[in-house]
Each structure stands twice: as C-alpha cells, then as structure tokens.
Motif scaffolding. Structure first.
Motif, PDB file in Angstrom:
ATOM      1  N   SER A  24       0.750  -1.307  -0.030  1.00  0.00           N
ATOM      2  CA  SER A  24       0.047  -0.031   0.088  1.00  0.00           C
ATOM      3  C   SER A  24       1.033   1.273  -0.002  1.00  0.00           C
ATOM      4  O   SER A  24       1.468   1.491   0.983  1.00  0.00           O
ATOM      5  CB  SER A  24      -0.957   0.038   1.326  1.00  0.00           C
ATOM      6  N   PRO A  25       0.746   2.088  -1.060  1.00  0.00           N
ATOM      7  CA  PRO A  25       1.837   3.371  -1.184  1.00  0.00           C
ATOM      8  C   PRO A  25       1.750   4.113   0.210  1.00  0.00           C
ATOM      9  O   PRO A  25       2.855   4.710   0.467  1.00  0.00           O
ATOM     10  CB  PRO A  25       1.292   3.909  -2.304  1.00  0.00           C
ATOM     11  N   GLN A  26       0.783   4.343   0.625  1.00  0.00           N
ATOM     12  CA  GLN A  26       0.825   5.400   1.775  1.00  0.00           C
ATOM     13  C   GLN A  26       1.056   4.625   3.278  1.00  0.00           C
ATOM     14  O   GLN A  26       1.101   5.689   3.981  1.00  0.00           O
ATOM     15  CB  GLN A  26      -0.712   5.909   1.828  1.00  0.00           C
ATOM     16  N   THR A  27       1.321   3.432   3.059  1.00  0.00           N
ATOM     17  CA  THR A  27       1.680   2.920   4.554  1.00  0.00           C
ATOM     18  C   THR A  27       2.855   3.400   5.305  1.00  0.00           C
ATOM     19  O   THR A  27       3.938   3.777   4.587  1.00  0.00           O
ATOM     20  CB  THR A  27       1.937   1.200   4.270  1.00  0.00           C
ATOM     21  N   GLY A  28       2.622   3.685   6.336  1.00  0.00           N
ATOM     22  CA  GLY A  28       3.792   4.291   7.218  1.00  0.00           C
ATOM     23  C   GLY A  28       3.641   5.939   6.885  1.00  0.00           C
ATOM     24  O   GLY A  28       4.571   6.706   7.685  1.00  0.00           O
TER      25      GLY A  28
END
Length: 281
Positions: free
Chosen positions: A101-105
């Motif tokens: 998931s690109p927005q993870t973190g």
C-alpha cells in the motif's frame, strides 16, 4: 495451465530485446525508491537509453532503448545501472516483485508495512534458492485499506491491526501471523512454492497453477476481505500523488521534487511524501 516456455519477464540482467533496443525492468520493492537513485536512473536513461523512466502496473520502473550485446546489456550500461544501487543482486534481478500500500507508514492504514517490505526483501536477497522464483511471481502487502485487493496474485497479507495480519495464498486465505513474523512466513511459503512448481518450461508461474494447495485453506478473518479505491491523483493524506504518463519521467521532471524517498504506485503515479522538517530546513 500448461506452460510451453520458461518465464521471459524482463529484468536488468535479462533485458527484453525490443525493436528500439533493450527494455530493462527495475524492481522496486514496495514502490519505495530513494529520490537520489531515481535521479541517477534518469541520468542513465538519458546517456544510454531514450532518456525516460517509465512506470509499470506493479510499481516497478522501466527504461527502453538500452544498448545490447547479443541478448545482454552492454557492459557499460549494466555497470551504470548497478551504480544507481537499484540492482543489489544480479541473481535476484527479477524476483523482488513486492507491492505494498503506497501510503503505508505515511498516512492511514492499520499498520506500517514498511518494515515488512524491508524484511521480505532482505530474505529474498539472502536466499540463493529464492532467486529461482518466476519473474511474474508477486507478493502483495495490503495495510488494511484494501487498495491492493484487485492486484493480489500469489502471496501476500492484509493487516488486521498494528500487530497482526492474515496471509494471502493464491486466491485463498492463510493463517493469521504476527507482523513481526510475516516476512518469514511469506518467504517460507515461497520456498514451498518452488518445491512444488515442477521443473522445465511447464513449471508453474503462480500459486494457483500448482496441482495441490500450497497451504490449508482458511476463511478470511473479520476485516481481512476489504476492498478500497486506488489512490487518487493530487494532494492526498501524507503527500501528493503525481500522475506519470506513458512517456515516463525525465531528469527535468524530477528536478523540483523534495523528498528523500518517493513511492512508485501501481496506478502509474508517484507519491511524493510531505517533506520532513529536516528536509525543509
């Protein structure tokens, strides 16, 4: 599905001989790439290729029109690509296919999967046997927002909370594991796949092509079978999602970006995270 030829998915060491020269595909686990490395890649593309870095639907990078010697990259072009730091192992050139998931973190999600991506990549690189995974074999790590539900293929997970996740095994579901142990569990399943896939041109490329299940089937846990929307372009939580067209990126396009690390997304875009206070000072 019966196969009649080996997997020919391109990499760097294994370019695809296109009409305009060698097409190389650079794996970027989790889509995360240091901006300095991306700029260095654009410079290599300008010197040896057609000057553009293109994105793939698996959040990897491609450069076209690279010089070939036979069916391999010319030595100087291969050395230039290695100097970017984006080819940590020639043997594992095509197997570091890890979507996250690109927005993870950065924003949202149930857990930060960045450490899982890093641990899984280290396990792939550290295991000579895992270099035998097909170039199309895909890991998907969904942080619970469901943005990768339609991208899953072989092995992966969906975060249930900050400390646990349920594994994905082909189109089915696996056991619930602690996030701290998830990378080891996925690597173990990948080794089991290699043992079961067979040999020669007819060997399976994907988990669901195996003659028998790779692991006991389980029902999805509450919240595991979640489906979300692709990340929209423009300002988003945690940064800005910049669309990248078919012509890709050039050095000039990257000149104004401000971030130590950017995230290539599977929707042909790049998430530019909000700069930290240190980066803006």
């Amino acid at each position: 599905m019966a196969r009649s030829r080996p997997d020919r998915c391109p990499g760097i060491v294994h370019p695809w001989p296109a009409d305009d020269g060698g097409l190389v595909r650079i794996r970027v686990p989790g889509g995360r790439v240091a901006l300095s490395a991306l700029r260095a890649l654009a410079e290599v593309a300008a010197e040896y290729g057609d000057g553009r870095v293109r994105l793939t639907g698996r959040a990897n990078l491609q450069v076209r029109a690279m010089p070939l010697t036979g069916d391999r990259l010319a030595d100087e072009a291969l050395a230039a690509l290695e100097a970017t730091g984006l080819l940590p192992s020639r043997a594992h050139d095509r197997v570091r296919n890890v979507l996250a998931s690109p927005q993870t973190g950065y924003a949202g999600g149930r857990a930060d999967l960045g450490p899982v991506v890093a641990a899984l990549d280290a396990l792939l690189l550290g295991d000579e046997g895992l270099a035998g995974l097909p170039g199309r074999f895909l890991f998907t790590l969904d942080d619970g927002r469901g943005d990768l539900a339609d991208r899953h293929k072989d092995l992966g997970l969906v975060a249930l909370d900050r400390e646990s996740a349920q594994l994905r095994v082909g189109e089915g579901w696996g056991e619930v594991v602690a996030l701290a142990e998830a990378a080891d569990a996925l690597a173990g399943l990948a080794r089991a796949f290699l043992s079961a896939r067979g040999t020669g041109p007819a060997a399976a490329w994907h988990v669901d092509e195996l003659p028998a299940p790779l692991a006991p089937a389980r029902a999805p846990e509450p919240g595991a079978d979640v489906r979300g929307e692709p990340l929209p372009f423009g300002p988003v939580a945690g940064g800005e999602h910049v669309p990248v067209g078919e012509d890709g990126l050039t050095s000039a396009d990257l000149a104004g970006w401000r971030a130590e690390t950017v995230v290539v997304t599977p929707w042909h875009g790049v998430l530019i995270p909000e700069p930290s206070p240190e980066e803006t000072s």
